[in-house]
Design an enzyme around this catalytic site. Structure first.
Site, PDB file in Angstrom:
ATOM      1  N   GLU A   1      -4.897  -2.370   9.055  1.00 55.28           N
ATOM      2  CA  GLU A   1      -4.154  -2.931  10.198  1.00 55.28           C
ATOM      3  C   GLU A   1      -4.850  -2.687  11.527  1.00 55.28           C
ATOM      4  O   GLU A   1      -5.220  -1.558  11.842  1.00 55.28           O
ATOM      5  CB  GLU A   1      -2.747  -2.312  10.248  1.00 55.28           C
ATOM      6  CG  GLU A   1      -1.943  -2.658   9.009  1.00 55.28           C
ATOM      7  CD  GLU A   1      -0.624  -1.893   8.910  1.00 55.28           C
ATOM      8  OE1 GLU A   1      -0.092  -1.479   9.958  1.00 55.28           O
ATOM      9  OE2 GLU A   1      -0.144  -1.731   7.784  1.00 55.28           O
TER      10      GLU A   1
ATOM     11  N   SER B   1       0.865  -1.180   0.000  1.00 55.68           N
ATOM     12  CA  SER B   1       0.000   0.000   0.000  1.00 55.68           C
ATOM     13  C   SER B   1       0.900   1.228   0.000  1.00 55.68           C
ATOM     14  O   SER B   1       0.955   1.991   0.947  1.00 55.68           O
ATOM     15  CB  SER B   1      -0.917  -0.007   1.232  1.00 55.68           C
ATOM     16  OG  SER B   1      -0.163   0.106   2.420  1.00 55.68           O
TER      17      SER B   1
ATOM     18  N   ASP C   1       1.791   8.381   7.391  1.00 56.13           N
ATOM     19  CA  ASP C   1       2.596   7.420   6.620  1.00 56.13           C
ATOM     20  C   ASP C   1       2.597   7.872   5.158  1.00 56.13           C
ATOM     21  O   ASP C   1       3.469   8.635   4.734  1.00 56.13           O
ATOM     22  CB  ASP C   1       2.005   6.013   6.805  1.00 56.13           C
ATOM     23  CG  ASP C   1       2.626   4.967   5.899  1.00 56.13           C
ATOM     24  OD1 ASP C   1       3.686   5.242   5.321  1.00 56.13           O
ATOM     25  OD2 ASP C   1       2.056   3.864   5.743  1.00 56.13           O
TER      26      ASP C   1
ATOM     27  N   ASP D   1      -4.169   1.194  11.542  1.00 58.50           N
ATOM     28  CA  ASP D   1      -3.716   1.851  10.317  1.00 58.50           C
ATOM     29  C   ASP D   1      -4.754   1.540   9.243  1.00 58.50           C
ATOM     30  O   ASP D   1      -4.667   0.510   8.561  1.00 58.50           O
ATOM     31  CB  ASP D   1      -2.333   1.351   9.876  1.00 58.50           C
ATOM     32  CG  ASP D   1      -1.916   1.986   8.544  1.00 58.50           C
ATOM     33  OD1 ASP D   1      -2.625   2.922   8.086  1.00 58.50           O
ATOM     34  OD2 ASP D   1      -0.898   1.563   7.964  1.00 58.50           O
TER      35      ASP D   1
ATOM     36  N   LYS E   1       6.650  -0.157  14.521  1.00 57.72           N
ATOM     37  CA  LYS E   1       5.519  -0.917  13.978  1.00 57.72           C
ATOM     38  C   LYS E   1       6.039  -2.219  13.389  1.00 57.72           C
ATOM     39  O   LYS E   1       6.877  -2.215  12.488  1.00 57.72           O
ATOM     40  CB  LYS E   1       4.769  -0.105  12.923  1.00 57.72           C
ATOM     41  CG  LYS E   1       3.488  -0.806  12.500  1.00 57.72           C
ATOM     42  CD  LYS E   1       2.539   0.135  11.800  1.00 57.72           C
ATOM     43  CE  LYS E   1       2.834   0.236  10.337  1.00 57.72           C
ATOM     44  NZ  LYS E   1       1.599   0.489   9.554  1.00 57.72           N
TER      45      LYS E   1
ATOM     46  N   HIS F   1      -3.331  -6.176   2.416  1.00 56.06           N
ATOM     47  CA  HIS F   1      -2.471  -7.222   2.988  1.00 56.06           C
ATOM     48  C   HIS F   1      -3.203  -8.545   3.221  1.00 56.06           C
ATOM     49  O   HIS F   1      -2.655  -9.478   3.790  1.00 56.06           O
ATOM     50  CB  HIS F   1      -1.867  -6.756   4.321  1.00 56.06           C
ATOM     51  CG  HIS F   1      -1.018  -5.531   4.168  1.00 56.06           C
ATOM     52  ND1 HIS F   1      -0.656  -4.738   5.225  1.00 56.06           N
ATOM     53  CD2 HIS F   1      -0.458  -4.969   3.075  1.00 56.06           C
ATOM     54  CE1 HIS F   1       0.097  -3.737   4.789  1.00 56.06           C
ATOM     55  NE2 HIS F   1       0.218  -3.853   3.481  1.00 56.06           N
TER      56      HIS F   1
ATOM     57  N   LYS G   1       9.785   5.075   7.442  1.00 57.79           N
ATOM     58  CA  LYS G   1      10.112   3.881   6.641  1.00 57.79           C
ATOM     59  C   LYS G   1      11.308   4.229   5.773  1.00 57.79           C
ATOM     60  O   LYS G   1      11.209   5.115   4.900  1.00 57.79           O
ATOM     61  CB  LYS G   1       8.930   3.526   5.741  1.00 57.79           C
ATOM     62  CG  LYS G   1       7.721   2.955   6.451  1.00 57.79           C
ATOM     63  CD  LYS G   1       6.551   2.915   5.471  1.00 57.79           C
ATOM     64  CE  LYS G   1       5.425   2.037   5.965  1.00 57.79           C
ATOM     65  NZ  LYS G   1       4.207   2.237   5.140  1.00 57.79           N
TER      66      LYS G   1
ATOM     67  N   HIS H   1       8.232  -1.345   9.713  1.00 61.49           N
ATOM     68  CA  HIS H   1       8.514  -2.366   8.697  1.00 61.49           C
ATOM     69  C   HIS H   1       7.693  -2.060   7.438  1.00 61.49           C
ATOM     70  O   HIS H   1       6.898  -1.116   7.418  1.00 61.49           O
ATOM     71  CB  HIS H   1       8.149  -3.756   9.248  1.00 61.49           C
ATOM     72  CG  HIS H   1       6.666  -3.951   9.443  1.00 61.49           C
ATOM     73  ND1 HIS H   1       6.074  -5.186   9.604  1.00 61.49           N
ATOM     74  CD2 HIS H   1       5.645  -3.061   9.481  1.00 61.49           C
ATOM     75  CE1 HIS H   1       4.776  -5.038   9.738  1.00 61.49           C
ATOM     76  NE2 HIS H   1       4.495  -3.764   9.670  1.00 61.49           N
ATOM     77  N   ARG H   2       7.843  -2.881   6.396  1.00 57.56           N
ATOM     78  CA  ARG H   2       6.955  -2.852   5.229  1.00 57.56           C
ATOM     79  C   ARG H   2       6.203  -4.173   5.175  1.00 57.56           C
ATOM     80  O   ARG H   2       6.593  -5.142   5.808  1.00 57.56           O
ATOM     81  CB  ARG H   2       7.746  -2.686   3.912  1.00 57.56           C
ATOM     82  CG  ARG H   2       8.538  -1.417   3.747  1.00 57.56           C
ATOM     83  CD  ARG H   2       7.780  -0.132   3.901  1.00 57.56           C
ATOM     84  NE  ARG H   2       6.572   0.058   3.162  1.00 57.56           N
ATOM     85  CZ  ARG H   2       6.350   1.037   2.278  1.00 57.56           C
ATOM     86  NH1 ARG H   2       7.308   1.888   1.983  1.00 57.56           N
ATOM     87  NH2 ARG H   2       5.171   1.180   1.680  1.00 57.56           N
ATOM     88  N   SER H   3       5.145  -4.216   4.377  1.00 61.81           N
ATOM     89  CA  SER H   3       4.419  -5.487   4.282  1.00 61.81           C
ATOM     90  C   SER H   3       5.263  -6.556   3.583  1.00 61.81           C
ATOM     91  O   SER H   3       5.146  -7.737   3.880  1.00 61.81           O
ATOM     92  CB  SER H   3       3.077  -5.299   3.587  1.00 61.81           C
ATOM     93  OG  SER H   3       3.249  -4.641   2.357  1.00 61.81           O
TER      94      SER H   3
ATOM     95  N   GLU I   1      -3.179   5.708  12.176  1.00 61.84           N
ATOM     96  CA  GLU I   1      -2.263   6.105  11.098  1.00 61.84           C
ATOM     97  C   GLU I   1      -3.048   6.296   9.804  1.00 61.84           C
ATOM     98  O   GLU I   1      -3.975   5.541   9.530  1.00 61.84           O
ATOM     99  CB  GLU I   1      -1.233   4.971  10.959  1.00 61.84           C
ATOM    100  CG  GLU I   1      -0.236   5.127   9.848  1.00 61.84           C
ATOM    101  CD  GLU I   1       0.640   3.874   9.747  1.00 61.84           C
ATOM    102  OE1 GLU I   1       0.976   3.249  10.784  1.00 61.84           O
ATOM    103  OE2 GLU I   1       0.989   3.498   8.603  1.00 61.84           O
TER     104      GLU I   1
ATOM    105  N   GLU J   1       1.311  -9.625   6.912  1.00 67.13           N
ATOM    106  CA  GLU J   1       2.116  -9.226   8.071  1.00 67.13           C
ATOM    107  C   GLU J   1       1.929 -10.189   9.246  1.00 67.13           C
ATOM    108  O   GLU J   1       2.184  -9.837  10.403  1.00 67.13           O
ATOM    109  CB  GLU J   1       1.786  -7.785   8.461  1.00 67.13           C
ATOM    110  CG  GLU J   1       2.140  -6.814   7.324  1.00 67.13           C
ATOM    111  CD  GLU J   1       2.049  -5.348   7.688  1.00 67.13           C
ATOM    112  OE1 GLU J   1       1.474  -5.024   8.746  1.00 67.13           O
ATOM    113  OE2 GLU J   1       2.557  -4.532   6.910  1.00 67.13           O
TER     114      GLU J   1
HETATM  115  C1  2PG Z   1       1.785   0.587   6.017  1.00 66.20           C
HETATM  116  C2  2PG Z   1       2.685  -0.543   5.606  1.00 66.20           C
HETATM  117  C3  2PG Z   1       3.325  -1.337   6.678  1.00 66.20           C
HETATM  118  P1  2PG Z   1       2.975  -1.316   3.176  1.00 66.20           P
HETATM  119  O1  2PG Z   1       0.859   0.972   5.293  1.00 66.20           O
HETATM  120  O2  2PG Z   1       2.023   1.196   7.045  1.00 66.20           O
HETATM  121  O3  2PG Z   1       2.454  -1.919   7.579  1.00 66.20           O
HETATM  122  O4  2PG Z   1       2.180  -1.311   4.567  1.00 66.20           O
HETATM  123  O5  2PG Z   1       4.370  -1.721   3.450  1.00 66.20           O
HETATM  124  O6  2PG Z   1       2.212  -2.279   2.310  1.00 66.20           O
HETATM  125  O7  2PG Z   1       2.905   0.086   2.637  1.00 66.20           O
HETATM  126 MG    MG Z   2       0.519   2.777   6.778  1.00 64.67          MG
END
Ligand code: 2PG
Ligand code: MG
Length: 422
Positions: free
Chosen positions: A170, A47, A314, A248, A390, A161, A339, A367-369, A289, A213
């Site tokens: 999330e 995402s 984010d 989130d 996170k 996810h 990130k 982290h990332r997904s 978030e 995740e």
């Molecule tokens: C988010 C992330 C991590 P993604 O949206 O915060 O949980 O997802 O890495 O897919 O952007």
């Molecule tokens: Mg996010």
């Protein structure tokens, strides 16, 4: 000092294509000095925010277009300009790559190529200085206060996810009243397993399959259903005084161009704000978030005036100092989601954290997904002492590698270990 310089001189940079937790290729970089070497692996989002730095993929049919051979070639270009530099000179290394790329969003060399080098250089420097990575990062950040972060643990996965109808992404448990990181890990793991039993009983065995995740992805449609299950699990575990909840929604993913948010029903931004406030009052939610789409500034600012929970940016901020400055001016949120691959270098990530803290915001390393066994972010969060990280669920090695690294850091710090409070 001279010896340290010699020991840290970069002699070779190698890159290879490895796989991430979704089975997609990603970049691993290995950097060598005369007698040492260190590696790092780059994570990848699903995402992703539209303002993130560019992740370079090959296109074509190989790996469904997701190969990273072009990024590997670009690491070769980077190697030419970094050879002979001191791995301890993180700023100079990162600035050299930024200059070499010379685009606004790292689209020439690829943020994945650049970040792999940036993280591996930090690791090599820590090896050369014979100190753990978190201490090296603390030195770069000029932070004297090492802190084990409170984990935000995503135990029900929705949105991009998972494969169900739950549109919010999330649902996290936050052991913000634990006394140590190891106690936090225990509380979360127990709650996760109790939640598993509750879901299995109600929806059957297939409902406890997990999303990207490591959280469960039961057949839910409304956020309330997920929050009820989680609250039940926390209560059954007996941790209602120690664990709070965070969300989130990742709202950029369910926003349509007519300014409508499409959850289990349609919401205007005003109605969605009311929805968040109602949920937060009912369910002990302490942080939300990306409650709105990444450029829906007026909705963020309106919610900030009413909300008592933390509002984390984010997709809104993409770890980018320009967006942080403008969001701070407009008072859109009060925490940065950090990130490293959204911006592409460690130096810029640290600058984003510093700027956010200077504005009185909180910082949550994330982290990332699409993750890997690399636990760099555990050292990053401990080193900058931001107090929040996170992670996914305490399940699957791509997620537990971060928990486990934090457990080791806590052990290593011994009586000096301090766990953050929220
Ligand atoms: C988010 C992330 C991590 P993604 O949206 O915060 O949980 O997802 O890495 O897919 O952007
Ligand atoms: Mg996010």
């Amino acid at each position: 000092m001279g010896d340290i310089f010699l020991a840290c001189k970069i002699t070779k940079i190698k890159a290879r294509e490895v796989l991430d937790s979704r089975g997609n290729p990603t970049v691993e970089v290995q950097i060598f000095s005369k007698d040492k070497n260190a590696s790092a692996i780059v994570p990848s989002g699903a995402s992703t925010g539209i303002h993130e730095a560019h992740e370079l993929r090959d296109g074509g049919s190989r790996y469904m277009g997701k190969g990273v051979q072009k990024a590997l070639k670009n690491v070769k270009i980077i190697e030419k300009s970094l050879k002979g530099m001191d791995a301890c000179a993180q700023k100079e290394i990162d600035n050299a790559m930024i200059a070499l790329d010379n685009t606004e969003n790292k689209s020439r060399l690829g943020a994945n190529a650049i970040l792999g080098v940036s993280m591996a250089a930090a690791r090599l420097a820590s090896e050369c200085k014979k100190m753990p990575l978190y201490k090296h990062i603390a030195a770069l950040y000029k932070n004297k206060r090492l802190l084990l972060p409170v984990p935000f643990c995503n135990i029900i996965n929705g949105g991009k996810h998972a494969g169900g109808k739950l549109r919010m992404q999330e649902f996290m448990v936050v052991p913000n009243r634990a006394k140590s990181f190891s106690e936090a890990a225990q509380l979360v793991s127990e709650t996760y397993h109790i939640l598993k039993g509750i879901i299995e009983k109600k929806y059957g065995k297939s409902a406890v399959n997990v999303g990207d995740e490591g959280g469960f992805a039961p057949p839910l449609t409304k956020a309330e259903e997920a929050l009820t299950l989680i609250t039940k699990a926390i209560n059954e575990a007996g941790y209602e005084k120690k664990i709070s909840i965070a969300l989130d929604p990742a709202a950029s993913e369910f926003y349509n161009k007519n300014s409508i948010y499409l959850l289990h029903k349609q919401f205007t931004s005003e109605k969605l704000a009311e929805h968040y406030i109602r949920l937060s009052n009912k369910y002990n939610i302490i942080s939300i978030e990306d409650p709105f789409e990444q450029d829906d500034f007026s909705s963020f600012s309106a919610l900030m005036k009413k909300a008592r929970f933390q509002i984390v940016g984010d997709d809104l901020l993409v770890t980018n100092t320009k967006r942080i400055i403008s969001a701070a001016e407009k008072r859109l949120c009060n925490a940065l989601l950090l990130k490293v691959n959204q911006i592409g270098t460690l130096t810029e990530s640290l600058a984003a954290a510093r700027l956010s803290m200077d504005h009185g915001w909180k910082v949550m390393v994330s982290h990332r997904s699409g993750e890997t066994e690399d636990s760099f972010i555990s050292d990053l969060a401990s080193g900058i002492g931001c107090g929040q990280i996170k992670l996914g669920a305490p399940c699957r090695s791509d997620r537990t590698s971060k928990y486990n690294r934090l457990l080791r850091i806590e052990e290593e710090l011994g009586s000096k270990a301090r766990y953050a409070r929220f």
